[in-house]
Every structure is written in C-alpha cells, then in structure tokens.
Scaffold this motif. Structure first.
Motif, PDB file in Angstrom:
ATOM      1  N   VAL A   1      15.162  32.796  26.362  1.00 49.58           N
ATOM      2  CA  VAL A   1      14.065  32.993  25.608  1.00 49.58           C
ATOM      3  C   VAL A   1      14.163  32.331  24.378  1.00 49.58           C
ATOM      4  O   VAL A   1      14.881  32.044  23.702  1.00 49.58           O
TER       5      VAL A   1
ATOM      6  N   GLU B   1       5.635  33.784  28.157  1.00 45.64           N
ATOM      7  CA  GLU B   1       6.890  35.276  27.965  1.00 45.64           C
ATOM      8  C   GLU B   1       6.520  36.310  27.377  1.00 45.64           C
ATOM      9  O   GLU B   1       5.595  35.649  26.572  1.00 45.64           O
TER      10      GLU B   1
ATOM     11  N   SER C   1       8.310  32.050  24.607  1.00 47.45           N
ATOM     12  CA  SER C   1       8.531  31.027  26.325  1.00 47.45           C
ATOM     13  C   SER C   1       9.230  30.968  26.722  1.00 47.45           C
ATOM     14  O   SER C   1      10.750  31.911  26.550  1.00 47.45           O
ATOM     15  N   ARG C   2      10.061  30.653  28.107  1.00 48.60           N
ATOM     16  CA  ARG C   2      10.763  31.081  28.882  1.00 48.60           C
ATOM     17  C   ARG C   2      11.299  29.751  28.638  1.00 48.60           C
ATOM     18  O   ARG C   2      10.331  29.135  29.726  1.00 48.60           O
TER      19      ARG C   2
END
Length: 131
Positions: free
Chosen positions: A6, A91, A96-97
């Motif tokens: 992440v 995410e 964000s992932r």
C-alpha cells in the motif's frame, strides 16, 4: 513472484510515476538506477556500478494502470526469461495498492530475485510517498 504494498498516494499519482518509463532514475529508483535511455520500446538502465540492463517495454496500459516489461539483456544473474508487470489499484482512504509480479526462468535464482524485488518495492513506496 508477487509483491503487494500500500502506497500513501492516490492511484493516479503512483501510476504517473510508473508509466514514466524514461524517468526511473529520477522518479522511482533514484540512486539505484543512475541513468535511463529509451530507443523505441527498449529501455536501457545504467546502474551506479556501470552495469547496463536492457528492457523491452511490452505495454503501458493507462486504463488498467498496468506496465509490462521484460529484461532482454544484462540480467544478473543471467536469466533465460524475465517478464514483469506493475499494476496500480485503488485502496481505501485515497491510497494505492502497488502490485509487482515477476516471472523468471530458470528457477534457481528465484530466492535472490525475490529478495531484490521485495527490497525494491519498499524502496519505490518510500520514494513515491516522499515525492
């Protein structure tokens, strides 16, 4: 090999860094990559020790936020096959992932490559979050 992490940045910002294939040395892995040049679909990375790695940029898919590439010359240790993808997903909380999948042959150096990519994904996270 698959690494997921992440990143505390919105997906469009993370993707902007990854899709900028000619700026790895400035935006993604400064210090780990000294210079980058692009000739058509071939990206040449120069490492701080002078070692050169050539990669084929297979695809940059803005809709899927997915980058696919293959090392075609200069892998250490030498590999018969290398293909990898980065993909950025939404995410929670605007984060964000980042998913990095790497396929290699032969299997023998997999432990070493897994260790390098695990370190690399954390290094990328740090750089992107500090930008």
């Amino acid at each position: 090999m698959r690494h997921e992490i992440v990143v505390a940045r919105p997906p469009h910002e993370v993707w902007d860094v990854l899709r900028d294939v000619g700026a790895v040395h400035r935006r993604l892995l400064p210090g780990r990559v000294l210079d980058v040049s692009i000739d058509g679909r071939v990206r040449t990375l120069t490492m701080p020790d002078g070692h050169v790695v050539r990669e084929l940029i297979v695809d940059v898919d803005d809709d899927a936020r997915r980058l696919a590439y293959a090392v075609i010359e200069g892998a250490r240790p030498p590999l018969e096959h290398h293909h990898a993808t980065f993909q950025v997903f939404d995410e929670a909380d605007g984060q964000s992932r980042l998913v990095w999948v790497t396929d290699i042959l032969p299997d023998a150096p997999a432990g070493l490559i897994r260790e390098r990519t695990a370190y690399g994904v954390y290094e990328m996270k740090r750089v992107i979050e500090q930008a």
